[in-house]
Each structure stands twice: as structure tokens, then as C-alpha cells.
Design an enzyme around this catalytic site. Structure first.
Site, short mmCIF file in Angstrom:
data_model
loop_
_atom_site.label_atom_id
_atom_site.label_comp_id
_atom_site.label_asym_id
_atom_site.label_seq_id
_atom_site.Cartn_x
_atom_site.Cartn_y
_atom_site.Cartn_z
N SER A 177 0.85 -1.19 0.00
CA SER A 177 0.00 0.00 0.00
C SER A 177 0.89 1.24 0.00
CB SER A 177 -0.96 -0.03 1.21
OG SER A 177 -1.87 1.05 1.15
N THR A 178 0.81 2.06 1.04
CA THR A 178 1.57 3.31 1.06
C THR A 178 3.06 3.06 0.89
OG1 THR A 178 -0.08 4.13 2.63
CG2 THR A 178 1.90 5.47 2.32
N HIS A 203 -2.70 -0.90 -3.44
CA HIS A 203 -3.89 -0.06 -3.26
C HIS A 203 -3.77 1.21 -4.11
CE1 HIS A 203 -4.29 -1.92 1.02
NE2 HIS A 203 -4.83 -2.70 0.10
N MET A 296 0.05 1.18 4.99
CA MET A 296 -0.70 1.60 6.16
C MET A 296 -1.84 0.62 6.40
SD MET A 296 -2.21 5.43 6.80
CE MET A 296 -3.04 5.39 5.20
N ASP A 299 -4.32 -4.67 6.03
CA ASP A 299 -4.73 -5.50 4.91
C ASP A 299 -3.60 -6.46 4.52
OD1 ASP A 299 -6.30 -6.47 2.84
OD2 ASP A 299 -5.56 -4.98 1.40
#
Length: 364
Positions: A177-178, A203, A296, A299
Site C-alpha cells: 500500500s503506502t 492499493h 498503512m 490488509d
């Protein structure tokens, strides 16, 4: 104390909307707004913000030029405010390469519902950026996609000789993600052309995944593409979940295929890493390798645990090299990881694991 935010955008209306959205959170405070990077430069000195939100197309100085200078002279967390266009997505990916922590699509200003829809995301991204480790970009030259391909069934010097059956049966599953666009790029660029297929979830919105896959395809020895529903998974290819659908893997005669579903978000995400990892636990089992990178939230943690319990080998990015140590931390906390490594070593450890399991044989 509240997280101090400086909003930089050439649109007075957008500055007002972003200020209202951010100030609506009790732990966030807009300490200033700037119409261009020149004004922002002085405000950074006087206001000392914790996080910047930055538009890309602005007068006096392009947002990307400003970001490059900022990360060289005064690295700090930056969240890009991006337009949902192909040009905007390509510029956003460049911003992430330059050191921006994350991005959010520009709020739709034609209705209050459009603004409300992005309120939670904007505030979450600002909080995540505040807790992120600013990444000073390192200029590097990934190995270009070779013009001459290696013989079929040969997996580079890092793996030695790998059978066709192993290429078909093994799968590598990656979630991020991030900070994940750069992390995934580094891992994929370390991989040889001929190796088991890779399935990935990052994401990001639909337009951005298309641009991201195309960008990776031009940098890596592997072929990289957006996954399509029902397509056969073939070795030497990395499949990226499109931003509109969950990606899962299904076992079919002689291998695997991609499955896409526009079902409800999982962990507030679609695509979700947990959906991919849970499918790998049931469909791939011990022939899978699970990788969880910077991001972050949580997930992917439960899905990775399910993979490990099904016999797969799993690895997480370490805290020091993560932009945001969230997803790998959650995976470590529940016992989902066999190994932890800095980002620069993740690809090599995956290759070493594939080499070891080839010697031991394929799990039925």
C-alpha cells in the site's frame, strides 16, 4: 498536538475545500495555504508544517520540480493531490518516485457528496504521511528489459535451472500500500525474466494501476500487465490487480488463472491484499511465496497467515526500509512471517527460496 498541514494548490476553491476537509478532523490542522510553490517555500520556513498536500500543475513552478527540490533540500512528508486522468496518473507515479509518500484523487467539487466521499481518505492519508519515513530518492538505473530472451525453462543465474513444471506450479504473491509503488518496482526489477508468475495487489485507483503496470513493464525483465478476468497465469509475467476489482487466483488444469470480482471492499480496500492471499492459501498452498511490503493498516496480514498455515513461505519488509510500517508489522504481530528483510534484499530472498524449494520438489 494536532498534525500541522500546509495545503499547496493554485485553485482557491480547492484550497478552501481541502482546508475544510482536513480541519474537520480533530487531530489535523491546516496552518496555511499557498497558491504556488514559491509562496509555499517561504511558508514552510515560517510555519514548519508536518505534512504538505501538493498539486502537480501550478504556476511559477511545476509541482514535480518543487517536490524534487524539496526532497533534496528539506525532506518531509508530502501527499499529492492528483487528477484522475492518464496524464495525472503518470505524473503522480513520477511524484512517488521523487519521494512523495502517497496521493489522493482530487475531490469532485460539483457536489457535497463528492467531497464527503473523499473526506475519510484524505484525512487518513495525511495521518499516514505524518507517521511515514520520508524517502530521499536514489537515482538508479534498473536493468532494462533485455532484447534477447533467455532459453525457456532457464531462470537466470540467481535460480539456476528450474523445471517447466516448477515454473507452472509455483506462484509469488505480493501485497503493498503506502510506499508500495517504489517497493514493488525494486522487487520486480531484481527478478529474472524466466521465473514463476507473480500476482500483486497495490492499493490505488483504476487509472493509476493501468499506468503503474505499463511503467513497470518498461523497467523490468518480467512482463508486467493488469490482470484480466479468467486469463491464464503464465510464468515470466507479473499480474497487477486493476483498481476496480479484487484479484484472486484459481487452480485450473495445468496451472492457474486470474479471477476478478467487483464485490464489496475488504479492509476498506478494493482491490484488497487479503482477498488475493486468502485465495492463494486455498488454491496454491505450499507452492506459494507470500510477500508483504510497506503500507498503512492491516490488509494482507490475515491472508498471509492463512498462506503460511497452508505451507507457503512468507516474508515481510522490515521497519527500517518501510515508508509506513503498518501492514508488515500487523503480519509479524500475528505470526504470519517466516522471514523479515530490508527492501533491497526481499527479491533475492524470494529467489533463494524458489531455488531451495525446487531442490526439495513441488508440493502436490
Amino acid at each position: 498536538m494536532a498534525i500541522k498541514v500546509l495545503v499547496i494548490d493554485d485553485s482557491a476553491l480547492m484550497r478552501s475545500v481541502l482546508s475544510e476537509v482536513i480541519n474537520s478532523a480533530p487531530d489535523l490542522e491546516v496552518v496555511g495555504t499557498a497558491p504556488d510553490p514559491i509562496a509555499a517555500r517561504e511558508m514552510i520556513k515560517t510555519l514548519n508544517p508536518d505534512v504538505l498536500t501538493l498539486d502537480i500543475e501550478m504556476p511559477k513552478m511545476d509541482g514535480l520540480d518543487f517536490l524534487a527540490r524539496l526532497m533534496r533540500l528539506r525532506p518531509m512528508p508530502v501527499v499529492m493531490i492528483s487528477s484522475l486522468t492518464r496524464r495525472g496518473s503518470e505524473a503522480t507515479l513520477q511524484a512517488l518516485e521523487l519521494g512523495a509518500v502517497d496521493f489522493v484523487p482530487k475531490p469532485r467539487l460539483d457536489s457535497s457528496a463528492g467531497i464527503e466521499a473523499c473526506r475519510v481518505e484524505i484525512c487518513d492519508k495525511v495521518r499516514g504521511a505524518f507517521g511515514a519515513r520520508p524517502r530521499v530518492p536514489v537515482v538508479s538505473s534498473p536493468s532494462p528489459k533485455p532484447l534477447l530472451r533467455e532459453p525457456p525453462g532457464q531462470v537466470g543465474s540467481a535460480l539456476g535451472s528450474v523445471s517447466e513444471r516448477a515454473l507452472q506450479e509455483r506462484l509469488v504473491l505480493i501485497g503493498a500500500s503506502t510506499g508500495g509503488t517504489e517497493a514493488i518496482k525494486e522487487v520486480l526489477c531484481s527478478m529474472p525474466e524466466h521465473m514463476p508468475a507473480i500476482l500483486m495487489v497495490q492499493h490505488m485507483p483504476e487509472m493509476f494501476t493501468a499506468s503503474f503496470a505499463k511503467r513497470l513493464d518498461g523497467l523490468c525483465r518480467l512482463r508486467v500487465k493488469e490482470a484480466e478476468h479468467g486469463e491464464r497465469v503464465v510464468p515470466g509475467t507479473a499480474y497487477l490487480a486493476p483498481g476496480h476489482s479484487h484479484l484472486s487466483v484459481r487452480r485450473v488444469a495445468g496451472g492457474y488463472q486470474c479471477e476478478l470480482a467487483q464485490s464489496e471492499p475488504v479492509n476498506r480496500h478494493r482491490p484488497a491484499v487479503d482477498v488475493l492471499f486468502q485465495s492463494a492459501a486455498t488454491q496454491v498452498g505450499a507452492n506459494g511465496v507470500g510477500v508483504i511490503l510497506t503500507g498503512m493498516g492491516k490488509d494482507g496480514a490475515q491472508g498471509l497467515l492463512a498462506m503460511r498455515q497452508a505451507g507457503a513461505w512468507t516474508i515481510g519488509q522490515d521497519q527500517e526500509s518501510c515508508v509506513v510500517y503498518g501492514m508488515p508489522r500487523e503480519a509479524a504481530a500475528i505470526g504470519a512471517l517466516d522471514d523479515v528483510a530490508p527492501l533491497r534484499e526481499v527479491g533475492l530472498r524470494v529467489l533463494n527460496r524458489l531455488r531451495m524449494t525446487e531442490k526439495r520438489g513441488i508440493k502436490a
